[in-house]
Design a protein around this motif. Structure first.
Motif, PDB file in Angstrom:
ATOM      1  N   PHE A  87       0.854  -1.183   0.000  1.00 36.30           N
ATOM      2  CA  PHE A  87       0.000   0.000   0.000  1.00 36.30           C
ATOM      3  C   PHE A  87       0.891   1.236   0.000  1.00 36.30           C
ATOM      4  O   PHE A  87       1.615   1.484   0.969  1.00 36.30           O
ATOM      5  N   PRO A  88       0.841   2.047  -1.075  1.00 33.48           N
ATOM      6  CA  PRO A  88       1.797   3.155  -1.191  1.00 33.48           C
ATOM      7  C   PRO A  88       1.606   4.240  -0.146  1.00 33.48           C
ATOM      8  O   PRO A  88       2.549   4.964   0.176  1.00 33.48           O
ATOM      9  N   HIS A  89       0.396   4.371   0.409  1.00 39.34           N
ATOM     10  CA  HIS A  89       0.125   5.436   1.370  1.00 39.34           C
ATOM     11  C   HIS A  89       0.469   5.044   2.808  1.00 39.34           C
ATOM     12  O   HIS A  89       0.373   5.866   3.712  1.00 39.34           O
ATOM     13  N   LEU A  90       0.876   3.782   3.014  1.00 34.42           N
ATOM     14  CA  LEU A  90       1.227   3.313   4.347  1.00 34.42           C
ATOM     15  C   LEU A  90       2.735   3.156   4.469  1.00 34.42           C
ATOM     16  O   LEU A  90       3.423   2.828   3.505  1.00 34.42           O
ATOM     17  N   SER A  91       3.247   3.344   5.673  1.00 33.98           N
ATOM     18  CA  SER A  91       4.661   3.100   5.924  1.00 33.98           C
ATOM     19  C   SER A  91       4.952   1.608   5.806  1.00 33.98           C
ATOM     20  O   SER A  91       4.032   0.773   5.802  1.00 33.98           O
ATOM     21  N   ARG A  94       3.466  -0.244   8.735  1.00 33.54           N
ATOM     22  CA  ARG A  94       2.024  -0.501   8.653  1.00 33.54           C
ATOM     23  C   ARG A  94       1.702  -1.524   7.562  1.00 33.54           C
ATOM     24  O   ARG A  94       0.748  -2.298   7.691  1.00 33.54           O
ATOM     25  N   ASN A  95       2.472  -1.535   6.484  1.00 37.57           N
ATOM     26  CA  ASN A  95       2.315  -2.599   5.486  1.00 37.57           C
ATOM     27  C   ASN A  95       2.612  -3.958   6.096  1.00 37.57           C
ATOM     28  O   ASN A  95       1.884  -4.928   5.860  1.00 37.57           O
ATOM     29  N   ARG A 128       8.240   4.809   3.105  1.00 41.57           N
ATOM     30  CA  ARG A 128       7.078   4.454   2.286  1.00 41.57           C
ATOM     31  C   ARG A 128       7.540   3.569   1.128  1.00 41.57           C
ATOM     32  O   ARG A 128       8.696   3.665   0.689  1.00 41.57           O
ATOM     33  N   GLY A 130       7.234   3.795  -1.988  1.00 38.29           N
ATOM     34  CA  GLY A 130       7.775   4.533  -3.115  1.00 38.29           C
ATOM     35  C   GLY A 130       9.236   4.883  -2.978  1.00 38.29           C
ATOM     36  O   GLY A 130       9.901   5.189  -3.970  1.00 38.29           O
TER      37      GLY A 130
END
Length: 224
Positions: A87-91, A94-95, A128, A130
């Motif tokens: 999930f790109p919006h999660l650290s 958190r992933n 993240r 990315g």
């Protein structure tokens, strides 16, 4: 132990696959379009077969005759795809925690430390996706799957999107994962070198059918 006996019609493509896997690494090997990823999807519970039966670690997770179709999140199967699917919006932290959270497991700090050290991802947890290399993303995806405490790992061409350098970076981690966790694994690939390094059993697929199964020596005849 896994036992698979399934049929599925996917448009014009008919899939009919039967095989068993032991406690080691079973490779699904064959050319692109042979049905390998579809088989993984059915074992994971992401695709429902038309007919058949799937048994994982003694539990029937799919049986068309008995009306059994256990949802994917209840199968306790860790799946890693070739693109990682983070999930790109999660650290990264958190992933990593997502699979455990989805399966309703309590956080296990000892396991978390062991997995992050095993895969050398502890220094990445605040970043993240990315900001990660392709190899780092795949290591995080492996960690996420392990932290859900699976009874089976499905690795669907986890190196296919990586260049040669990144593949060489990740392969030792896959060997470490196999040897450290002792988890049964289904490893999908069309790369004979990967399969020879990792697998103890090979299932050869072509045109949606199993054409042979046995030890890694089958790859010599398959590539000749």
């Amino acid at each position: 132990m896994i036992s698979v006996d399934i049929d599925k019609q996917l448009g014009d493509f008919a899939l009919s696959v039967t095989f068993q896997g032991d406690g080691g690494v079973t490779a699904l090997f064959g050319p692109s379009g042979s049905g390998k990823t579809s088989v993984v999807g059915m074992i994971a519970g992401l695709i429902k077969p038309d007919r058949g039966r799937i048994v994982v670690d003694g539990e029937t997770v799919f049986d068309s005759a008995r009306g059994i179709h256990v949802p994917a999140h209840r199968r306790r199967i860790g799946t890693v795809f070739q693109d990682g699917r983070l999930f790109p919006h999660l650290s990264v932290a958190r992933n990593l925690d997502y699979g455990r959270w989805m399966t309703g497991l309590p956080r296990d700090e000892a396991q978390y430390r062991h997995v992050t050290e095993l895969l050398d991802i502890a220094p990445l947890v605040d970043r993240r996706p990315g900001a990660l290399s392709g190899g780092e993303r795949q290591r995080v995806a492996l960690g996420r799957a392990l932290l859900m405490k699976p009874r089976l790992m499905l690795l669907d061409e986890p190196l296919a999107s990586l260049d040669a350098g990144r593949k060489n970076e990740i392969l030792p981690y896959l060997v470490r994962l196999r040897d450290d966790t002792k988890l049964p694994m289904i490893y999908v690939s069309h790369d004979a070198g990967e399969v020879k390094l990792l697998a103890s059993r090979v299932v050869l697929l072509d045109g949606g059918r199993v054409v042979n199964s046995g030890g890694v020596e089958l790859l010599r005849s398959a590539s000749s």
